[in-house]
Write an enzyme that holds these catalytic residues in place. Sequence first.
Site, PDB file in Angstrom:
ATOM      1  N   GLY A  45       0.832  -1.192   0.000  1.00  0.00           N
ATOM      2  CA  GLY A  45       0.000   0.000   0.000  1.00  0.00           C
ATOM      3  C   GLY A  45       0.867   1.242   0.000  1.00  0.00           C
ATOM      4  O   GLY A  45       1.971   1.228   0.561  1.00  0.00           O
ATOM      5  N   GLN A  50       3.393   9.955   0.520  1.00  0.00           N
ATOM      6  CA  GLN A  50       4.652   9.225   0.778  1.00  0.00           C
ATOM      7  C   GLN A  50       5.650   9.379  -0.360  1.00  0.00           C
ATOM      8  O   GLN A  50       6.810   8.985  -0.224  1.00  0.00           O
ATOM      9  CB  GLN A  50       4.365   7.730   1.006  1.00  0.00           C
ATOM     10  CG  GLN A  50       3.551   7.437   2.248  1.00  0.00           C
ATOM     11  CD  GLN A  50       3.320   5.944   2.393  1.00  0.00           C
ATOM     12  OE1 GLN A  50       2.337   5.438   1.885  1.00  0.00           O
ATOM     13  NE2 GLN A  50       4.233   5.247   3.053  1.00  0.00           N
ATOM     14  N   CYS A  95       5.285   0.239   7.444  1.00  0.00           N
ATOM     15  CA  CYS A  95       5.028   1.360   6.533  1.00  0.00           C
ATOM     16  C   CYS A  95       6.291   1.639   5.736  1.00  0.00           C
ATOM     17  O   CYS A  95       7.382   1.650   6.311  1.00  0.00           O
ATOM     18  CB  CYS A  95       4.624   2.592   7.346  1.00  0.00           C
ATOM     19  SG  CYS A  95       4.294   4.059   6.353  1.00  0.00           S
ATOM     20  N   LEU A  96       6.132   1.855   4.436  1.00  0.00           N
ATOM     21  CA  LEU A  96       7.300   2.160   3.600  1.00  0.00           C
ATOM     22  C   LEU A  96       8.015   3.434   4.068  1.00  0.00           C
ATOM     23  O   LEU A  96       9.204   3.592   3.813  1.00  0.00           O
ATOM     24  CB  LEU A  96       6.884   2.298   2.125  1.00  0.00           C
ATOM     25  CG  LEU A  96       6.547   0.991   1.406  1.00  0.00           C
ATOM     26  CD1 LEU A  96       5.967   1.276   0.027  1.00  0.00           C
ATOM     27  CD2 LEU A  96       7.776   0.099   1.283  1.00  0.00           C
ATOM     28  N   HIS A 137      -4.999   2.310   7.172  1.00  0.00           N
ATOM     29  CA  HIS A 137      -3.617   2.796   7.281  1.00  0.00           C
ATOM     30  C   HIS A 137      -3.353   3.895   6.246  1.00  0.00           C
ATOM     31  O   HIS A 137      -2.784   4.943   6.575  1.00  0.00           O
ATOM     32  CB  HIS A 137      -2.655   1.604   7.089  1.00  0.00           C
ATOM     33  CG  HIS A 137      -1.207   1.955   7.080  1.00  0.00           C
ATOM     34  ND1 HIS A 137      -0.322   1.553   8.074  1.00  0.00           N
ATOM     35  CD2 HIS A 137      -0.449   2.638   6.196  1.00  0.00           C
ATOM     36  CE1 HIS A 137       0.888   1.999   7.790  1.00  0.00           C
ATOM     37  NE2 HIS A 137       0.844   2.658   6.659  1.00  0.00           N
ATOM     38  N   GLU A 138      -3.783   3.661   5.016  1.00  0.00           N
ATOM     39  CA  GLU A 138      -3.516   4.627   3.935  1.00  0.00           C
ATOM     40  C   GLU A 138      -4.372   5.889   4.071  1.00  0.00           C
ATOM     41  O   GLU A 138      -3.899   6.992   3.776  1.00  0.00           O
ATOM     42  CB  GLU A 138      -3.733   3.979   2.561  1.00  0.00           C
ATOM     43  CG  GLU A 138      -2.843   2.762   2.266  1.00  0.00           C
ATOM     44  CD  GLU A 138      -1.357   2.985   2.474  1.00  0.00           C
ATOM     45  OE1 GLU A 138      -0.900   4.145   2.428  1.00  0.00           O
ATOM     46  OE2 GLU A 138      -0.645   1.989   2.718  1.00  0.00           O
ATOM     47  N   HIS A 141      -2.747   8.267   6.300  1.00  0.00           N
ATOM     48  CA  HIS A 141      -1.695   9.061   5.634  1.00  0.00           C
ATOM     49  C   HIS A 141      -2.284  10.339   5.023  1.00  0.00           C
ATOM     50  O   HIS A 141      -1.662  11.398   5.050  1.00  0.00           O
ATOM     51  CB  HIS A 141      -1.041   8.251   4.503  1.00  0.00           C
ATOM     52  CG  HIS A 141       0.079   7.356   4.954  1.00  0.00           C
ATOM     53  ND1 HIS A 141       1.228   7.839   5.535  1.00  0.00           N
ATOM     54  CD2 HIS A 141       0.244   6.015   4.854  1.00  0.00           C
ATOM     55  CE1 HIS A 141       2.050   6.820   5.788  1.00  0.00           C
ATOM     56  NE2 HIS A 141       1.468   5.698   5.396  1.00  0.00           N
TER      57      HIS A 141
HETATM   58  C1  QAP Z   1       0.513  -0.416   4.766  1.00  0.00           C
HETATM   59  O1  QAP Z   1       2.688  -1.090   4.229  1.00  0.00           O
HETATM   60  C2  QAP Z   1      -0.020  -1.586   5.527  1.00  0.00           C
HETATM   61  O2  QAP Z   1       9.355  -1.602   6.958  1.00  0.00           O
HETATM   62  C3  QAP Z   1       1.438  -0.806   3.645  1.00  0.00           C
HETATM   63  O3  QAP Z   1      11.344  -2.406   5.343  1.00  0.00           O
HETATM   64  C4  QAP Z   1       0.555  -1.980   6.720  1.00  0.00           C
HETATM   65  O4  QAP Z   1       3.488  -1.823   2.277  1.00  0.00           O
HETATM   66  C5  QAP Z   1      -1.091  -2.277   5.068  1.00  0.00           C
HETATM   67  C6  QAP Z   1       7.441  -2.252   3.935  1.00  0.00           C
HETATM   68  C7  QAP Z   1       0.043  -3.054   7.422  1.00  0.00           C
HETATM   69  C8  QAP Z   1      -1.607  -3.348   5.771  1.00  0.00           C
HETATM   70  C9  QAP Z   1      -1.028  -3.736   6.946  1.00  0.00           C
HETATM   71  C10 QAP Z   1       7.750  -1.882   5.222  1.00  0.00           C
HETATM   72  C11 QAP Z   1       8.460  -2.658   3.100  1.00  0.00           C
HETATM   73  C12 QAP Z   1       6.086  -2.178   3.397  1.00  0.00           C
HETATM   74  C13 QAP Z   1       9.054  -1.950   5.688  1.00  0.00           C
HETATM   75  C14 QAP Z   1       3.694  -1.570   3.442  1.00  0.00           C
HETATM   76  C15 QAP Z   1      10.075  -2.362   4.839  1.00  0.00           C
HETATM   77  C16 QAP Z   1       9.772  -2.712   3.550  1.00  0.00           C
HETATM   78  C17 QAP Z   1       5.017  -1.706   4.070  1.00  0.00           C
HETATM   79 CO    CO Z   2       2.241   3.789   5.489  1.00  0.00          CO
END
Ligand code: QAP
Ligand code: CO
Length: 173
Positions: A45, A50, A95-96, A137-138, A141
């Site tokens: 996501g 971001q 989270c990215l 979550h999004e 943001h």
């Molecule tokens: C949001 O999160 C989300 O720490 C999207 O090193 C979170 O794509 C949706 C990511 C929880 C549903 C449940 C995080 C990649 C990606 C990191 C992400 C990383 C590399 C997070």
């Molecule tokens: Co995020």
Amino acid sequence: MQLSIVEYPDKRLKEKSSQVKKFDTDLHALLNAMYLIMLDSNGIGLAAIQVAHPKAVLILNIPNEDGEQTEENLLEIINPIITSKNGITTYQEGCLSVPGFYEDIDRHEKVIIKYQDRNGNTKTLEADGLLSIAIQHEIDHLNGILFIDKLSYSRRKKFEKEYKRIQKEKKRS
Ligand code: QAP
Ligand code: CO
């Protein structure tokens, strides 16, 4: 369009995103570029803020039962509003924009949202499971809220300490 991910503690992540009014080629170019950087970063996501575009735009690509992400499951969500929510669920989120840190967060179990697609058509989506969590979550943001903002005082302090360590490790490698 060459995008890069804005990372905590960058203050730009606190900004509130503005509504999209024009469903034009600029918007489509942003959506296409967001998809590429999300896949490249191993995300499921991503909100436009971001990648330094404070617009009410987000994309989601939840893996299927086999753990595969396919473009046919890509959701492009513009100007979303939650019209209904119920239940509580907990999930270890990441989270990215907060790389390397994961923590349990409470969310609504199910949500119904109204949003627009890339052409401005209004849609309704009923979500549960990981999709529901990701949507919430999004949407946070878009309001300048990160998942770490939802932690208790003591967990937030633990996060700040751990994140500093993660950042130092990154600089060394
Ligand atoms: C949001 O999160 C989300 O720490 C999207 O090193 C979170 O794509 C949706 C990511 C929880 C549903 C449940 C995080 C990649 C990606 C990191 C992400 C990383 C590399 C997070
Ligand atoms: Co995020």
